[in-house]
Design a protein around this motif. Structure first.
Motif, PDB file in Angstrom:
ATOM      1  N   PRO A 166      49.044 -36.214 -64.717  1.00  0.00           N
ATOM      2  CA  PRO A 166      48.796 -35.054 -63.848  1.00  0.00           C
ATOM      3  C   PRO A 166      49.217 -35.344 -62.417  1.00  0.00           C
ATOM      4  CG  PRO A 166      46.862 -35.564 -65.201  1.00  0.00           C
ATOM      5  CD  PRO A 166      47.807 -36.705 -65.359  1.00  0.00           C
ATOM      6  N   PRO A 167      49.657 -34.338 -61.677  1.00  0.00           N
ATOM      7  CA  PRO A 167      50.056 -34.572 -60.285  1.00  0.00           C
ATOM      8  C   PRO A 167      48.886 -35.054 -59.440  1.00  0.00           C
ATOM      9  CG  PRO A 167      49.964 -32.215 -60.782  1.00  0.00           C
ATOM     10  CD  PRO A 167      49.816 -32.935 -62.079  1.00  0.00           C
ATOM     11  N   CYS A 168      49.219 -35.830 -58.405  1.00  0.00           N
ATOM     12  CA  CYS A 168      48.195 -36.491 -57.588  1.00  0.00           C
ATOM     13  C   CYS A 168      47.755 -35.597 -56.426  1.00  0.00           C
ATOM     14  CB  CYS A 168      48.740 -37.815 -57.051  1.00  0.00           C
ATOM     15  SG  CYS A 168      47.521 -38.788 -56.128  1.00  0.00           S
ATOM     16  N   LEU A 169      46.494 -35.712 -56.074  1.00  0.00           N
ATOM     17  CA  LEU A 169      45.924 -34.923 -54.983  1.00  0.00           C
ATOM     18  C   LEU A 169      46.456 -35.354 -53.619  1.00  0.00           C
ATOM     19  CD1 LEU A 169      43.860 -32.627 -54.657  1.00  0.00           C
ATOM     20  CD2 LEU A 169      42.072 -34.351 -54.400  1.00  0.00           C
ATOM     21  N   SER A 170      47.052 -36.539 -53.537  1.00  0.00           N
ATOM     22  CA  SER A 170      47.594 -36.998 -52.255  1.00  0.00           C
ATOM     23  C   SER A 170      48.765 -36.145 -51.788  1.00  0.00           C
ATOM     24  CB  SER A 170      48.041 -38.462 -52.369  1.00  0.00           C
ATOM     25  OG  SER A 170      49.068 -38.590 -53.333  1.00  0.00           O
ATOM     26  N   ASP A 171      49.348 -35.361 -52.696  1.00  0.00           N
ATOM     27  CA  ASP A 171      50.454 -34.480 -52.299  1.00  0.00           C
ATOM     28  C   ASP A 171      49.987 -33.351 -51.390  1.00  0.00           C
ATOM     29  OD1 ASP A 171      52.051 -35.999 -53.964  1.00  0.00           O
ATOM     30  OD2 ASP A 171      51.760 -34.669 -55.690  1.00  0.00           O
TER      31      ASP A 171
ATOM     32  N   ARG B   5      39.963 -29.107 -50.782  1.00  0.00           N
ATOM     33  CA  ARG B   5      39.916 -30.383 -51.499  1.00  0.00           C
ATOM     34  C   ARG B   5      38.480 -30.743 -51.861  1.00  0.00           C
ATOM     35  NH1 ARG B   5      44.203 -34.122 -50.799  1.00  0.00           N
ATOM     36  NH2 ARG B   5      42.611 -35.741 -50.829  1.00  0.00           N
TER      37      ARG B   5
ATOM     38  N   ARG C 206      46.631 -27.156 -59.871  1.00  0.00           N
ATOM     39  CA  ARG C 206      47.326 -28.013 -60.830  1.00  0.00           C
ATOM     40  C   ARG C 206      46.908 -29.474 -60.725  1.00  0.00           C
ATOM     41  NH1 ARG C 206      51.208 -25.282 -63.446  1.00  0.00           N
ATOM     42  NH2 ARG C 206      51.773 -23.236 -62.582  1.00  0.00           N
ATOM     43  N   ARG C 207      46.152 -29.808 -59.723  1.00  0.00           N
ATOM     44  CA  ARG C 207      45.682 -31.185 -59.572  1.00  0.00           C
ATOM     45  C   ARG C 207      44.260 -31.396 -60.084  1.00  0.00           C
ATOM     46  NH1 ARG C 207      49.927 -30.272 -57.284  1.00  0.00           N
ATOM     47  NH2 ARG C 207      51.383 -31.879 -56.562  1.00  0.00           N
TER      48      ARG C 207
ATOM     49  N   GLY D 115      43.780 -33.940 -63.084  1.00  0.00           N
ATOM     50  CA  GLY D 115      43.807 -35.346 -62.693  1.00  0.00           C
ATOM     51  C   GLY D 115      42.493 -35.856 -62.159  1.00  0.00           C
TER      52      GLY D 115
ATOM     53  N   SER E 150      44.119 -38.968 -56.036  1.00  0.00           N
ATOM     54  CA  SER E 150      43.220 -38.469 -57.077  1.00  0.00           C
ATOM     55  C   SER E 150      42.250 -39.537 -57.568  1.00  0.00           C
ATOM     56  CB  SER E 150      44.031 -37.931 -58.259  1.00  0.00           C
ATOM     57  OG  SER E 150      44.788 -36.806 -57.903  1.00  0.00           O
TER      58      SER E 150
ATOM     59  N   ARG F  18      38.420 -38.902 -58.338  1.00  0.00           N
ATOM     60  CA  ARG F  18      37.995 -38.877 -59.740  1.00  0.00           C
ATOM     61  C   ARG F  18      36.823 -39.823 -59.981  1.00  0.00           C
ATOM     62  NH1 ARG F  18      42.582 -39.643 -61.878  1.00  0.00           N
ATOM     63  NH2 ARG F  18      42.486 -41.906 -62.012  1.00  0.00           N
TER      64      ARG F  18
END
Length: 505
Positions: free
Chosen positions: A196-201, A209, A237-238, A241, A411, A415
């Motif tokens: 899954p794409p990372c939240l850091s993006d 957030r 979409r995050r 993750g 992420s 998580r």
């Protein structure tokens, strides 16, 4: 012998029914009849079975052949009955016998597979649903399928599965010439599956957030509202993750549901993420069809359902989400019967504040030109009862300095915090906070006196329903869990109130 009885399985929606395949070969003019409420796919078995028998080196009996699929009042439509019908023809015509000349014992075998004209076995659909049913119905049962399907079915614990590439291999097994190999469980995750794409993006948007972390920690639904391009879809979409990986049992459930939709069962530990287009119809969203199949909410079982441009969905489709959000399942009723699909999903929705998208967000080049009536009509497409069922409502603003902002927190640490909060919930009450209800809600999510007074004032000031007030309690409980607190304090309740619509936030 002139009569053979074998076992297979039929599907109606998510339910799998045992079917006895009875084949009788008698005298008379040559004919081949299939009875027992067969669909077109089953009626066509006659030609596939005839060609498969001849191509595999067997004789096709020159007599009156009748195949009965019992129970007769259950609709049946699939090529999976080819294999048991073909084997039944061979048994009933006396072409299969063991070393002592006796007919083999097939009582505990379940066969499911479509035959090609060459006699090879094609994988059946709904493999995991069939395998789970066989394992539940008879611990002694042995399932025979095509190698690809058998590897998937072998993931079911305690089930013995044999892999057969062709009809001749099945015959060799029952005559004792060569035993079929036991299927090895298919690998757990596809090798080409991307993480899954990372939240850091996501740069900036600290409030959103935080709401995403809160949603992951307590299983809460989330509505993101903001002008175009502020990151609503990117945030949604995050969420997968930030969620825990599926347990082996959950992965099997998810793969079984996807198999019912005739899509590839991935057997992935990553929670599913479904994002249907806003033009999706109600049956596409909740399930349906003459032969009921799961909709998007069931394909998002144990995962995330993302509805972008929420007001653009049909009113009927959105209202159909209300019961599944409460119960975790959806029942599709048809004249032939009703069936219930699992739908324990986490809803994330996104919308603009108005038709043009710029209301409430002044911009030097983009000014909202929507009238009050247009804004009211746009927001009125989403009913109050549906909004009541979404725990977290977050508005996203335009952040002009986002290019200079550092990358957001990844992420992984988010998580970990969310998982720690989930562990506290499961140890305390056996379910996530979003699922608390009734006496359990008061016992585990009852605020202190100051927090209760604050909740009552907020409910009276903004006209909340009892459902909205209870959902605010659940959010407050999750906030306390993230803080590691055993008690819901006034500060937790004050934060939870801000996530409700019409709270002035």
């Amino acid at each position: 012998m002139s009569l053979a009885v074998l076992s297979s399985r039929a599907l109606f929606g998510p339910r799998v029914w045992p079917v006895q395949v009875e084949v009788h070969v008698g005298g008379g003019l040559p004919s081949f009849s299939i009875v027992g409420l067969p669909g077109a796919g089953v009626r066509e078995s006659r030609e596939r079975v005839r060609s498969a028998l001849l191509s595999s080196g067997f004789e096709f009996p020159a007599g009156r052949i009748t195949a009965n699929l019992a129970p007769a009042d259950l609709p049946k439509d699939s090529g999976r009955f080819d294999l048991p019908i073909a084997l039944g023809v061979l048994l009933a015509s006396g072409q299969i016998a063991d070393a002592r000349g006796r007919a083999p014992d097939v009582r505990h075998y379940v066969l499911a597979g479509e035959l090609s004209l060459t006699g090879s076995i094609v994988p059946a659909d709904a493999v995991l649903a069939i395998a789970l049913s066989v394992a539940r119905d008879d611990p002694r049962a042995v399932l025979i399928m095509a190698p690809e399907a058998a590897g998937v079915a072998a993931r079911v614990p305690g089930l013995r599965v044999l892999a057969a590439a062709g009809l001749d291999e099945v015959v060799a097994h029952f005559t004792g010439r060569a035993a079929l190999p036991a299927a090895a469980p298919a690998c757990g995750e596809p090798a080409d599956e991307a993480p899954p794409p990372c939240l850091s993006d996501v740069r900036g948007q600290a409030a959103a957030r935080r709401a995403l972390e809160l949603a992951a920690a307590g299983g809460h639904g989330l509505l993101l509202s903001g002008c175009p391009g502020v990151g609503k879809s990117m945030l949604a979409r995050r969420l997968p993750g930030l969620l825990p990986p599926l347990t082996p049992e959950q992965a099997l459930e998810v793969a079984a549901v996807h198999g019912l939709a005739r899509s590839r069962p991935l057997l992935s530990r990553v929670p599913p993420f479904r994002a249907p287009h806003h033009g999706a119809s109600m049956p596409a969203l909740v399930g349906g069809g003459a032969r009921p199949r799961p909709g998007e909410i069931s394909l998002a079982h144990h995962g995330v359902l993302f509805l972008d441009e929420l007001p653009e969905f049909g009113r009927q489709a959105l209202e159909a989400l209300r019961e599944p959000l409460e119960t975790g399942c959806v029942t599709v009723a048809r004249a032939a019967g009703s069936c219930t699909f699992p739908a324990r999903f986490q809803l994330v929705a996104a919308m603009n504040p108005c038709p043009c998208g710029w209301h409430g967000h002044p911009h030097p080049q983009r000014e909202c030109r929507c009238s009050r009536e247009a804004i009211a009509r746009y927001r009125g497409r989403i009913s109050g009862p549906l909004l009541d069922r979404i725990d977290l409502h977050v508005g996203l603003g335009v952040e002009s300095a986002w290019l200079d902002a550092p990358p957001g927190e990844p992420s992984a640490p988010v998580r970990e915090r969310a998982l720690a909060a989930r562990h506290r919930q499961l140890a305390r009450q056996g379910c996530l906070n979003a699922e608390l209800d009734g006496a359990a809600l008061e016992r585990h999510a009852g605020p202190d006196a100051e927090g209760r007074a604050l909740l009552m004032r907020a409910a009276a000031a903004w006209g909340w329903s009892a459902r909205a007030a209870r959902r605010a309690q659940r959010v407050a409980r999750t906030l306390a869990d993230l803080d590691g607190s055993d008690r819901i304090e006034a500060g937790h309740m004050a934060q939870a109130v801000q996530y409700r619509p019409d709270s002035g936030a």
